[in-house]
Design an enzyme around this catalytic site. Structure first.
Site, PDB file in Angstrom:
ATOM      1  N   ASP A  26     -15.546   8.921  -4.565  1.00 44.07           N
ATOM      2  CA  ASP A  26     -16.670   8.032  -4.843  1.00 44.07           C
ATOM      3  C   ASP A  26     -16.880   7.008  -3.740  1.00 44.07           C
ATOM      4  O   ASP A  26     -16.055   6.884  -2.830  1.00 44.07           O
ATOM      5  CB  ASP A  26     -16.458   7.319  -6.197  1.00 44.07           C
ATOM      6  CG  ASP A  26     -15.069   6.691  -6.318  1.00 44.07           C
ATOM      7  OD1 ASP A  26     -14.366   6.582  -5.297  1.00 44.07           O
ATOM      8  OD2 ASP A  26     -14.694   6.311  -7.436  1.00 44.07           O
ATOM      9  N   ASN A  32     -10.330   0.915 -18.044  1.00 46.31           N
ATOM     10  CA  ASN A  32     -11.213   1.412 -19.106  1.00 46.31           C
ATOM     11  C   ASN A  32     -11.170   2.944 -19.220  1.00 46.31           C
ATOM     12  O   ASN A  32     -11.990   3.542 -19.911  1.00 46.31           O
ATOM     13  CB  ASN A  32     -12.654   0.935 -18.863  1.00 46.31           C
ATOM     14  CG  ASN A  32     -13.242   1.488 -17.574  1.00 46.31           C
ATOM     15  OD1 ASN A  32     -12.593   2.250 -16.863  1.00 46.31           O
ATOM     16  ND2 ASN A  32     -14.477   1.124 -17.269  1.00 46.31           N
ATOM     17  N   HIS A  80     -11.658   5.105 -16.729  1.00 47.52           N
ATOM     18  CA  HIS A  80     -12.537   5.876 -15.832  1.00 47.52           C
ATOM     19  C   HIS A  80     -11.721   6.670 -14.808  1.00 47.52           C
ATOM     20  O   HIS A  80     -10.588   6.327 -14.486  1.00 47.52           O
ATOM     21  CB  HIS A  80     -13.591   4.984 -15.164  1.00 47.52           C
ATOM     22  CG  HIS A  80     -13.109   4.084 -14.077  1.00 47.52           C
ATOM     23  ND1 HIS A  80     -13.838   3.013 -13.608  1.00 47.52           N
ATOM     24  CD2 HIS A  80     -11.975   4.083 -13.331  1.00 47.52           C
ATOM     25  CE1 HIS A  80     -13.178   2.423 -12.641  1.00 47.52           C
ATOM     26  NE2 HIS A  80     -12.044   3.035 -12.450  1.00 47.52           N
ATOM     27  N   GLU A  90     -17.607   6.266 -15.791  1.00 48.28           N
ATOM     28  CA  GLU A  90     -17.314   5.180 -16.715  1.00 48.28           C
ATOM     29  C   GLU A  90     -17.444   5.656 -18.164  1.00 48.28           C
ATOM     30  O   GLU A  90     -18.178   6.619 -18.438  1.00 48.28           O
ATOM     31  CB  GLU A  90     -18.308   4.033 -16.474  1.00 48.28           C
ATOM     32  CG  GLU A  90     -18.295   3.471 -15.048  1.00 48.28           C
ATOM     33  CD  GLU A  90     -17.160   2.484 -14.816  1.00 48.28           C
ATOM     34  OE1 GLU A  90     -16.028   2.744 -15.270  1.00 48.28           O
ATOM     35  OE2 GLU A  90     -17.397   1.463 -14.153  1.00 48.28           O
TER      36      GLU A  90
END
Ligand code: PGA
Length: 239
Positions: free
Chosen positions: A67, A136, A138, A143
């Site tokens: 990413d 979280n 991810h 996400e």
């Protein structure tokens, strides 16, 4: 999923580097899937040490990163391209022309994502994908959401991720709010996946991933669809 619990960050990094090193030795023209973030920094240092000692040769290796922020220039010291150059590529004998990171400076981000997906495909299979995991849950910048994307796409970053990454910027307002990221399907096409986690802040996400179910609120749980995943974590991230 195979689970390896380590005593320390150091041990986690050594184990991860050893797995990657074995693949580079067995297949000198392998394709590495790479991740940014603080988690894999130790692994990259170990790989650089091995290269320095003449134990590893990256001259024919190719790499694809997960990413990149959007928009961001590759020269920006917070870009993931900059991070990869600094933490790994400048320390090993890889040909930078063979290293790919999504183009955070593209005028047309959707086209940049479609082009990136083609680049990953054109390499054949990624031999080993290294992943971190967000607090979280991810992976890459996939996400938690009601639905997850299969392919490389533009995404907004959640508040949790912006807060977690603010430590790298002068102020939280400077953290980009968008990113280009491989999708879950892009990641799952790798032949082998190792996912690293250290520290208590990752404990909930690791627990959800190891639960074995597929849960869009923990994108890392989608790794349960893959047949060769090794979770390498320290005790703080596991207990
Ligand atoms: P970190 O990030 O390694 O900096 O904790 C991991 C991630 O967000 O994937």
């Amino acid at each position: 999923m195979k689970l390896v619990v380590c005593k320390s960050y150091e041990e986690m990094s050594e184990k991860a580097a050893a797995i990657v090193a074995e693949i580079v030795k067995a297949k000198p023209d392998c394709v590495l899937g790479l991740a940014t973030g603080s988690t894999p920094v130790g692994t990259y240092s170990k790989l650089a040490e091995m290269c320095d000692a003449g134990e590893l040769d990256f001259s024919r290796v190719k790499s694809v990163n997960l990413d990149e922020y959007y928009p961001i220039s590759p020269d920006n010291d917070q870009s993931y391209r900059y991070f990869m150059n600094e933490k790994l590529f400048d320390k090993i004998n890889i040909d930078k022309a063979n290293t790919y990171v999504p183009d955070g400076s593209a005028a047309d981000p959707d086209k940049a994502c479609a082009d990136y997906e083609k680049i990953v495909d054109s390499m054949g299979q990624v031999d080993i994908q290294i992943l971190g995991i967000g607090q979280n849950g991810h992976i890459g910048f996939n996400e938690p959401a009601d639905k997850l994307y299969p392919l490389t796409h533009v995404t907004g970053l959640t508040e949790s991720t912006i807060n977690a990454n603010a430590r790298f910027f002068n102020s939280i307002d400077e953290v980009p709010t968008k990113a280009l990221t491989m999708g879950i399907g892009t990641i799952l096409r790798a032949k082998k996946i190792i996912i690293l986690a250290n520290g208590a802040a990752k404990r909930d996400a690791v627990r959800k991933m190891l639960d074995g179910m597929l849960d869009c609120s923990c994108p890392a749980s989608m790794l349960n669809l893959h047949s060769d995943v090794v979770v390498i974590c320290d005790e703080a991230a596991y207990n």
